[in-house]
Write a protein that holds these residues in place. Structure first.
Motif, PDB file in Angstrom:
ATOM      1  N   THR A  77       0.940  -1.345   0.004  1.00  0.00           N
ATOM      2  CA  THR A  77       0.120  -0.052  -0.163  1.00  0.00           C
ATOM      3  C   THR A  77       0.903   1.128  -0.094  1.00  0.00           C
ATOM      4  OG1 THR A  77      -0.262   0.000   2.531  1.00  0.00           O
ATOM      5  CG2 THR A  77      -1.821  -1.273   1.418  1.00  0.00           C
ATOM      6  N   ARG A 108      -8.948  -4.187  -1.040  1.00  0.00           N
ATOM      7  CA  ARG A 108      -7.603  -3.606  -0.494  1.00  0.00           C
ATOM      8  C   ARG A 108      -7.791  -2.851   0.822  1.00  0.00           C
ATOM      9  NH1 ARG A 108      -3.330  -3.462  -2.837  1.00  0.00           N
ATOM     10  NH2 ARG A 108      -2.707  -1.507  -2.253  1.00  0.00           N
ATOM     11  N   ASP A 110      -7.054   0.124   0.960  1.00  0.00           N
ATOM     12  CA  ASP A 110      -7.324   1.525   0.452  1.00  0.00           C
ATOM     13  C   ASP A 110      -8.834   1.511  -0.025  1.00  0.00           C
ATOM     14  OD1 ASP A 110      -6.759   0.230  -1.932  1.00  0.00           O
ATOM     15  OD2 ASP A 110      -5.082   1.225  -2.297  1.00  0.00           O
TER      16      ASP A 110
END
Length: 160
Positions: A77, A108, A110
């Motif tokens: 990330t 994910r 994010d």
């Protein structure tokens, strides 16, 4: 395999323009933050590594040993994801000449929905400048081109 699936897969293998989609099992997200949704993921061939997974433009896709495949978890990330761009989708994975049993997605950290191959999150390396390049192979001894079943292409050997 289900009845009728084998003839369909054989037909897809015979027709290079045949594209199929598989429904994502991840929760779709409204906004994808990093990476670019590929037109497709597909089977590619590298003279040094053998069969590899590539995106719709022919760029090699990679897996990261610090991620996990079971369960699928992406740990690349932030800054890592600017160099190793996650392969993202918005709803379905379009694929060509790959076994759909090995394709899936994960959500994910994010919020993006990332393609997985054999459970391993898929990435595209920013330093691969032309389709088919494998400059990320064995980089830092943790990044490897993806084989169609999620293993390390070429057994993880270095190419350069």
């Amino acid at each position: 395999m289900r009845t009728g699936l084998v003839p369909t897969l054989l037909l897809c293998a015979a027709l290079t323009a045949c594209t199929t989609t598989v429904r994502s099992t991840a929760v779709p997200t409204a906004e994808l933050k990093r990476g670019t949704p590929p037109t497709t993921v597909q089977l590619g061939r590298n003279p040094l590594l053998g069969d590899v997974v590539v995106d719709g433009e022919g760029y090699t896709l990679y897996r990261y040993d610090n991620d996990t495949a079971n369960p699928s978890v992406a740990v690349c990330t932030g800054e890592c994801a600017t160099i190793w761009r996650p392969v993202l989708v918005s709803d379905e994975i379009a694929y060509r000449n790959l076994d759909p049993e090995f394709l899936d997605t994960l959500v994910r950290p994010d919020g993006g929905t990332q393609v997985t191959v054999g459970g391993w999150p898929a990435y595209r390396f920013a330093d691969d400048r032309v389709p088919g390049q494998v400059s990320g192979q064995a980089l830092e001894e943790t990044w490897f081109a993806l084989a169609p079943n999620g293993t390390k292409a070429g057994g993880g050997k270095r190419t350069g």
